[in-house]
Design a protein around this motif. Structure first.
Motif, mmCIF file in Angstrom:
data_model
loop_
_atom_site.group_PDB
_atom_site.id
_atom_site.type_symbol
_atom_site.label_atom_id
_atom_site.label_comp_id
_atom_site.label_asym_id
_atom_site.label_seq_id
_atom_site.Cartn_x
_atom_site.Cartn_y
_atom_site.Cartn_z
ATOM 1 N N UNK A 110 51.762 32.855 2.330
ATOM 2 C CA UNK A 110 52.535 32.494 3.513
ATOM 3 C C UNK A 110 52.318 31.038 3.881
ATOM 4 N N UNK A 111 51.085 30.554 3.770
ATOM 5 C CA UNK A 111 50.782 29.165 4.124
ATOM 6 C C UNK A 111 51.557 28.189 3.251
ATOM 7 N N UNK A 112 51.587 28.451 1.956
ATOM 8 C CA UNK A 112 52.339 27.574 1.051
ATOM 9 C C UNK A 112 53.828 27.644 1.362
ATOM 10 N N UNK A 113 54.309 28.824 1.700
ATOM 11 C CA UNK A 113 55.727 28.985 2.030
ATOM 12 C C UNK A 113 56.109 28.194 3.274
ATOM 13 N N UNK A 114 55.269 28.218 4.319
ATOM 14 C CA UNK A 114 55.644 27.486 5.532
ATOM 15 C C UNK A 114 55.584 25.978 5.291
ATOM 16 N N UNK A 115 54.724 25.541 4.366
ATOM 17 C CA UNK A 115 54.695 24.124 4.018
ATOM 18 C C UNK A 115 55.978 23.725 3.298
#
Length: 348
Positions: A110-115
């Motif tokens: 999720x963190x990579x996706x929001x970036x």
């Protein structure tokens, strides 16, 4: 500075409530427990609409000139953007608000996706994709005074009730616990709270700020820009909101024993999530917001653009989910089929 601290508190509240209730539009649309998820989401929508329009009726806020009530409706951009956002939401297994909450629980996917979402959204608003956004947005339909449901017969009170009653019916039939429904109602209450605070309580004609509520597309872009250029630009509502959501989700996950480091399982999954994040970033800008900005908060303005955007997001999500189901079924059938045996060779 005051709007920053308010946004931080607002995000904190949403992060806590969304983690506890697992608030997610994708889950309400195609999840295994979609009846319960839809009930929470629908109740939040009902409270959002009724609370916001009550504030309008009191004269505390007005949406005159708001982008969601523009007289020229960018129908192509909203439709295409909504479908793209919905498709991306399925590929990443969560809309951008849900992914932000999951990022605070240790989910590195999720963190990579929001970036990636933030980079794409910023590129679409102000970067290399801005010309394409402008071209698509220039194809409009003139609505004039009918850009808001409040201009239709019955006015804002009637249309608020017509939206709220079916939503309440869905919530009451969802078989959720009282506490779960209370969580959904509190999430919905955050929307008018934000509108009233930014549009009335913090209103200063000598230092005006934009009237804002729960949204993730523009705040993600603003948050990215602040991270890159913090020495040149002050932190505003957007960065505060995102930071608050992350902190709220993190604290809740830690207190409830739900914090868990998670990452991608293989390169194929990484590519799928990355594509989904990019589709949501570009689509969210075109559609005028995400499932919160154009959905939960957007519909509360009674602007015609918001329900169109949410409907396009739902369409994109459902179609993509079914296409993935067909693809998965075909791959499973192919793997289960018996392998053909080679023909026997004549003895030499």
């Amino acid at each position: 500075a005051v709007s920053l601290y308010f946004a931080l508190a607002l995000g904190l509240g949403f992060g806590i409530l969304a983690q506890i209730t697992r608030f997610c539009f994708r889950r309400a649309l195609i999840g295994e427990d979609r009846r319960q998820a839809a009930g929470i989401w629908a109740l939040a929508l009902a409270v959002s609409v009724l609370g916001t329009q009550a504030a309008v009726l009191q004269g505390w806020i007005s949406f005159d000139g708001h982008r969601l009530l523009a007289s020229e409706l960018p129908l192509l951009a909203i439709s295409l953007g909504g479908v793209m956002f919905g498709a991306g939401m399925i590929l990443t297994r969560g809309c951008i608000s849900r992914l932000t909450v999951l990022s605070g629980t240790g989910n590195l996917r999720a963190l990579i996706c929001i970036m990636l979402f933030a980079i794409t959204a910023h590129a679409t608003l102000k970067g290399v994709l801005a010309p394409l956004r402008t071209a698509l947005g220039s194809m409009t339909v003139a609505l004039g005074d009918y850009a808001t449901l409040a201009s239709l017969p019955g006015g804002a009170p009637l249309w608020s009730v017509l939206i709220a009653l079916p939503a309440l019916w869905i919530a009451l039939r969802s078989q959720n616990s009282i506490l779960a429904l209370l969580g959904g109602a509190l999430i919905g209450a955050l929307v008018p709270l934000a509108w009233v605070t930014t549009g009335f309580v913090l209103f200063d004609e000598f230092d005006p700020i934009a009237i804002e509520s729960l949204s993730f597309t523009a705040p993600m872009s603003e948050g990215l820009f602040y991270v890159i250029a913090a020495s040149a630009v002050p932190a505003g509502f957007g960065p505060g909101l995102i930071a608050g959501v992350l902190i709220g989700a993190l604290l809740t996950a830690l207190l409830r024993g739900q914090f868990l480091w998670q990452s991608f399982e293989n390169p194929r999954q990484t590519g799928r999530y990355a594509l989904g994040a990019v589709l949501m970033g570009f689509g969210g800008v075109l559609a005028g917001g995400c499932t919160l900005g154009a959905g939960l908060a957007g519909i509360s303005t009674l602007g015609v653009a918001a329900p169109l955007a949410l409907a396009a997001i739902a369409l994109g999500g459902v179609v993509t989910h079914r296409l993935l189901d067909v693809s998965t079924s075909a791959a499973t059938s192919s793997a289960a089929a018996p392998q053909a045996r080679p023909a026997p060779q004549p003895a030499e």
